[in-house]
Design an enzyme around this catalytic site. Structure first.
Site, PDB file in Angstrom:
ATOM      1  N   HIS A 242       0.848  -1.199   0.000  1.00 55.68           N
ATOM      2  CA  HIS A 242       0.000   0.000   0.000  1.00 55.68           C
ATOM      3  C   HIS A 242       0.881   1.245   0.000  1.00 55.68           C
ATOM      4  O   HIS A 242       1.686   1.440   0.904  1.00 55.68           O
ATOM      5  CB  HIS A 242      -0.896   0.021   1.241  1.00 55.68           C
TER       6      HIS A 242
ATOM      7  N   PRO B 143      -3.581  -0.128  19.053  1.00 51.34           N
ATOM      8  CA  PRO B 143      -3.326  -0.598  17.682  1.00 51.34           C
ATOM      9  C   PRO B 143      -3.498   0.461  16.594  1.00 51.34           C
ATOM     10  O   PRO B 143      -3.247   0.178  15.426  1.00 51.34           O
ATOM     11  CB  PRO B 143      -4.353  -1.725  17.494  1.00 51.34           C
TER      12      PRO B 143
ATOM     13  N   TYR C 201       4.270   6.471  10.240  1.00 46.26           N
ATOM     14  CA  TYR C 201       3.406   5.334   9.896  1.00 46.26           C
ATOM     15  C   TYR C 201       4.185   4.240   9.163  1.00 46.26           C
ATOM     16  O   TYR C 201       3.999   3.054   9.436  1.00 46.26           O
ATOM     17  CB  TYR C 201       2.217   5.816   9.053  1.00 46.26           C
TER      18      TYR C 201
ATOM     19  N   TYR D 124      -8.876   5.055   8.193  1.00 44.06           N
ATOM     20  CA  TYR D 124      -8.983   5.344   9.627  1.00 44.06           C
ATOM     21  C   TYR D 124     -10.015   6.462   9.775  1.00 44.06           C
ATOM     22  O   TYR D 124      -9.791   7.583   9.304  1.00 44.06           O
ATOM     23  CB  TYR D 124      -7.640   5.836  10.174  1.00 44.06           C
TER      24      TYR D 124
ATOM     25  N   LYS E  45       1.544  -0.529  15.181  1.00 45.99           N
ATOM     26  CA  LYS E  45       2.962  -0.581  15.547  1.00 45.99           C
ATOM     27  C   LYS E  45       3.373  -1.815  16.367  1.00 45.99           C
ATOM     28  O   LYS E  45       4.566  -2.102  16.487  1.00 45.99           O
ATOM     29  CB  LYS E  45       3.340   0.670  16.369  1.00 45.99           C
TER      30      LYS E  45
HETATM   31  P1  RFL Z   1       2.857 -12.280  21.494  1.00 46.61           P
HETATM   32  O1  RFL Z   1       2.422 -12.365  20.074  1.00 46.61           O
HETATM   33  O2  RFL Z   1       1.832 -12.012  22.529  1.00 46.61           O
HETATM   34  O3  RFL Z   1       3.592 -13.652  21.806  1.00 46.61           O
HETATM   35  C1  RFL Z   1       3.915 -14.034  23.117  1.00 46.61           C
HETATM   36  C2  RFL Z   1       3.988 -15.549  23.159  1.00 46.61           C
HETATM   37  O4  RFL Z   1       4.412 -15.943  24.446  1.00 46.61           O
HETATM   38  C3  RFL Z   1       3.601 -17.016  24.875  1.00 46.61           C
HETATM   39  N1  RFL Z   1       3.655 -17.064  26.347  1.00 46.61           N
HETATM   40  C4  RFL Z   1       4.413 -17.925  27.047  1.00 46.61           C
HETATM   41  N2  RFL Z   1       5.235 -18.901  26.654  1.00 46.61           N
HETATM   42  C5  RFL Z   1       5.859 -19.624  27.618  1.00 46.61           C
HETATM   43  N3  RFL Z   1       5.676 -19.396  28.943  1.00 46.61           N
HETATM   44  C6  RFL Z   1       4.847 -18.420  29.380  1.00 46.61           C
HETATM   45  N4  RFL Z   1       4.704 -18.212  30.655  1.00 46.61           N
HETATM   46  C7  RFL Z   1       4.193 -17.639  28.418  1.00 46.61           C
HETATM   47  N5  RFL Z   1       3.310 -16.607  28.483  1.00 46.61           N
HETATM   48  C8  RFL Z   1       3.003 -16.270  27.226  1.00 46.61           C
HETATM   49  C9  RFL Z   1       2.240 -16.725  24.304  1.00 46.61           C
HETATM   50  O5  RFL Z   1       1.428 -17.892  24.209  1.00 46.61           O
HETATM   51  C10 RFL Z   1       2.623 -16.166  22.939  1.00 46.61           C
HETATM   52  O6  RFL Z   1       2.695 -17.168  21.950  1.00 46.61           O
HETATM   53  O7  RFL Z   1       4.006 -11.189  21.671  1.00 46.61           O
HETATM   54  P2  RFL Z   1       5.198 -10.699  20.671  1.00 46.61           P
HETATM   55  O8  RFL Z   1       5.906 -11.858  20.072  1.00 46.61           O
HETATM   56  O9  RFL Z   1       5.930  -9.676  21.431  1.00 46.61           O
HETATM   57  O10 RFL Z   1       4.436 -10.020  19.446  1.00 46.61           O
HETATM   58  C11 RFL Z   1       3.750  -8.852  19.617  1.00 46.61           C
HETATM   59  C12 RFL Z   1       2.520  -8.820  18.712  1.00 46.61           C
HETATM   60  O11 RFL Z   1       1.857 -10.066  18.734  1.00 46.61           O
HETATM   61  C13 RFL Z   1       1.596  -7.723  19.168  1.00 46.61           C
HETATM   62  O12 RFL Z   1       2.308  -6.510  19.374  1.00 46.61           O
HETATM   63  C14 RFL Z   1       0.478  -7.404  18.206  1.00 46.61           C
HETATM   64  O13 RFL Z   1      -0.261  -8.517  17.818  1.00 46.61           O
HETATM   65  C15 RFL Z   1      -0.401  -6.409  18.946  1.00 46.61           C
HETATM   66  N6  RFL Z   1      -1.722  -6.405  18.403  1.00 46.61           N
HETATM   67  C16 RFL Z   1      -1.902  -5.721  17.263  1.00 46.61           C
HETATM   68  N7  RFL Z   1      -0.847  -5.078  16.700  1.00 46.61           N
HETATM   69  C17 RFL Z   1      -1.012  -4.410  15.554  1.00 46.61           C
HETATM   70  O14 RFL Z   1      -0.023  -3.851  15.042  1.00 46.61           O
HETATM   71  N8  RFL Z   1      -2.259  -4.366  14.957  1.00 46.61           N
HETATM   72  C18 RFL Z   1      -3.344  -5.022  15.488  1.00 46.61           C
HETATM   73  O15 RFL Z   1      -4.428  -4.991  14.944  1.00 46.61           O
HETATM   74  C19 RFL Z   1      -3.197  -5.723  16.690  1.00 46.61           C
HETATM   75  N9  RFL Z   1      -4.243  -6.391  17.266  1.00 46.61           N
HETATM   76  C20 RFL Z   1      -2.776  -7.090  19.048  1.00 46.61           C
HETATM   77  C21 RFL Z   1      -4.041  -7.077  18.430  1.00 46.61           C
HETATM   78  C22 RFL Z   1      -2.596  -7.791  20.257  1.00 46.61           C
HETATM   79  C23 RFL Z   1      -3.646  -8.460  20.887  1.00 46.61           C
HETATM   80  N10 RFL Z   1      -3.385  -9.115  22.161  1.00 46.61           N
HETATM   81  C24 RFL Z   1      -2.051  -9.147  22.707  1.00 46.61           C
HETATM   82  C25 RFL Z   1      -4.307  -9.666  23.013  1.00 46.61           C
HETATM   83  C26 RFL Z   1      -5.099  -7.759  19.028  1.00 46.61           C
HETATM   84  C27 RFL Z   1      -4.913  -8.447  20.247  1.00 46.61           C
HETATM   85  C28 RFL Z   1      -6.103  -9.170  20.801  1.00 46.61           C
HETATM   86  C1  PHB Z   2      -5.527  -4.806  10.975  1.00 45.76           C
HETATM   87  O1  PHB Z   2      -5.733  -5.003   9.767  1.00 45.76           O
HETATM   88  O2  PHB Z   2      -5.733  -5.680  11.829  1.00 45.76           O
HETATM   89  C2  PHB Z   2      -5.042  -3.483  11.420  1.00 45.76           C
HETATM   90  C3  PHB Z   2      -4.645  -2.555  10.474  1.00 45.76           C
HETATM   91  C4  PHB Z   2      -4.199  -1.313  10.902  1.00 45.76           C
HETATM   92  C5  PHB Z   2      -4.156  -1.007  12.241  1.00 45.76           C
HETATM   93  C6  PHB Z   2      -4.545  -1.934  13.174  1.00 45.76           C
HETATM   94  C7  PHB Z   2      -4.999  -3.181  12.762  1.00 45.76           C
HETATM   95  O3  PHB Z   2      -3.753   0.219  12.623  1.00 45.76           O
END
Ligand code: RFL
Ligand code: PHB
Length: 391
Positions: A72, A293, A385, A201, A297
């Site tokens: 994009h 989110p 961004y 957005y 980032k």
């Molecule tokens: P993760 O992906 O949470 O991975 C952590 C891993 O550690 C495991 N774990 C353990 N393992 C062993 N022993 C323990 N005691 C443990 N406790 C936990 C977990 O099972 C998991 O597999 O962290 P990491 O690798 O730092 O990655 C970060 C990203 O995943 C995170 O920043 C993003 O997904 C945040 N996030 C979003 N980011 C975006 O940029 N756009 C989004 O739309 C977005 N939606 C989200 C999200 C995070 C969410 N969380 C954390 C609930 C939506 C949700 C619901």
């Molecule tokens: C998503 O597609 O999940 C998404 C995209 C942009 C954002 C957050 C989430 O800022």
């Protein structure tokens, strides 16, 4: 068992770090609480910065990303239904973002980990970190096939916000900076083409909305909701009606409604834990920081953390120099705080805050109007961004 670096957590941070260290000839053991299917099934982030794509490409993990990722060059912002485009590529001096779901990234990382023979222990419970202040730390855990002790040189906590690693740092050392928002994001996935070719957005007086996607046939939508609300309060039709209002008449009329096959509410939080190192323990990704989110980032910050940590550990083993690992926390936090600022600012600009009134809404509308008309404001938005340099 014995390894050089024990990594707790097989999310994007832990898996990418394992691949980075493997590329430098450093042995790792990844310890994950869940099953592989569970980790692969989590629907989360969708937008990759250029730096994240470059990192995956250097590791030879970008084959499917190159085929299926959507590049994009712009994004849309909308104020009370009136939308405008920011040309990210032009405003940032050439960078773009790539839409490719975290689920796909995770699948690619697991497949390559298997092919490269990386060790991942799944379904680990009772994970405990020991002697992290010494040069001989170890991790204990229980797996379905028995108790395991992993002796190592370093432990890296990539276990997310609810993990155990951050808690292993004594309270008198750890400083927490936190802002919890009173609202969340209700997200849905649907097997329908997205309403717009690029993300939108939308800041509306009824609250924020985001039109995103996973592919040209699969859409991802979010709307701001109160944290007290339950999924049962939001049948699909109510979500579509609300999206149509918040996205405005033009986009609203083009929305392709379909049944949702994933629906969840995520809380919004800004959070930073300092420092990101204690003795032989390092933190990376969500275990050390959370962003709302709005700026997309979270995943990208996890990648920049482990890129810096991977370089530092490679330097330690190849040159026997501690300079890189000693500098890691300050270097990573420098970038983390800038992403925290952008995510907080973008959230503040676009969401409805129940505690504020008509004046603050006018401030949001005025700032969106400024962003629309000023190439300098757009350059600043785009630079953040698409992702700031590692620093
Ligand atoms: P993760 O992906 O949470 O991975 C952590 C891993 O550690 C495991 N774990 C353990 N393992 C062993 N022993 C323990 N005691 C443990 N406790 C936990 C977990 O099972 C998991 O597999 O962290 P990491 O690798 O730092 O990655 C970060 C990203 O995943 C995170 O920043 C993003 O997904 C945040 N996030 C979003 N980011 C975006 O940029 N756009 C989004 O739309 C977005 N939606 C989200 C999200 C995070 C969410 N969380 C954390 C609930 C939506 C949700 C619901
Ligand atoms: C998503 O597609 O999940 C998404 C995209 C942009 C954002 C957050 C989430 O800022």
């Amino acid at each position: 068992m014995r390894t050089q670096v024990a990594i707790v957590g097989a999310g994007p941070a832990g898996l990418i770090l394992a691949h980075l260290l493997h590329a430098s000839g450093i042995e790792t053991v990844v310890i994950e609480r869940q099953t592989r299917a569970y980790v692969e099934g989590r629907v989360r982030a969708g937008v990759l910065e250029q730096g994240t794509v470059d990192c995956l490409s250097r590791l030879g993990l970008d084959q499917r990303l190159r085929e299926e990722g959507l590049r994009h060059s712009g994004t849309h912002l909308s104020a009370d239904g009136d939308d405008f485009r920011i040309d990210l590529e032009q405003a940032s001096g050439g960078a773009c973002v790539t839409v490719y779901g975290q689920q796909e990234v995770t699948r690619d990382l697991f497949e390559a980990a298997e092919a490269r023979g990386l060790t991942i222990l799944f379904e680990a419970s009772d994970v405990g970190l020991h002697d992290i202040e010494t040069e001989k730390p170890f991790v204990t855990l229980r797996t379905p096939s028995g108790e395991v002790r992993v002796d190592c040189d370093f432990v890296v906590g990539c276990d997310g916000f609810h993990g155990i690693s951050r808690q292993a740092i004594p309270n008198h050392v750890l400083r927490i900076f936190e802002r919890v928002y009173s609202f969340g994001w209700l997200g849905i996935l649907t097997e329908r083409p997205p309403v717009s070719e690029e993300l939108v957005y939308a800041s509306h007086e009824r609250g924020f909305a985001l039109a995103s996607m996973r592919s040209i046939t699969r859409s991802r939508y979010y709307i701001q909701c109160d944290m007290g609300e339950r999924l049962e309060d939001w049948p699909d039709e109510r979500i579509w009606d609300e999206l149509a209002v918040r996205l405005g008449p033009n986009l609203g009329a083009r929305l392709q409604r379909g049944p949702s096959f994933e629906k969840s509410i995520a809380p919004l939080r800004s959070f930073v834990a300092e420092p990101m190192r204690y003795g032989r323990l390092f933190l990376a990704g969500d275990s050390a920081h959370i962003v709302p989110p709005t700026g997309a980032k979270g995943l990208n910050l996890a990648v920049s953390d482990v890129t810096m940590l991977g370089e530092a550990l490679a330097e330690f083993y190849s040159e026997r120099s501690a300079a890189g690992i000693d500098a890691y926390s300050a270097r990573a936090l420098g970038r983390v705080w800038k992403a925290e600022r952008f995510s907080w600012w973008f959230t503040t600009l676009t969401h409805r805050f129940p505690e504020t009134g008509a004046f603050e809404r006018r401030m949001q509308v005025a700032e969106l109007s400024y962003l629309r008309s000023s190439s300098r404001a757009q350059a600043s938005f785009a630079e953040n961004y698409v992702g700031l340099p590692l620093g």
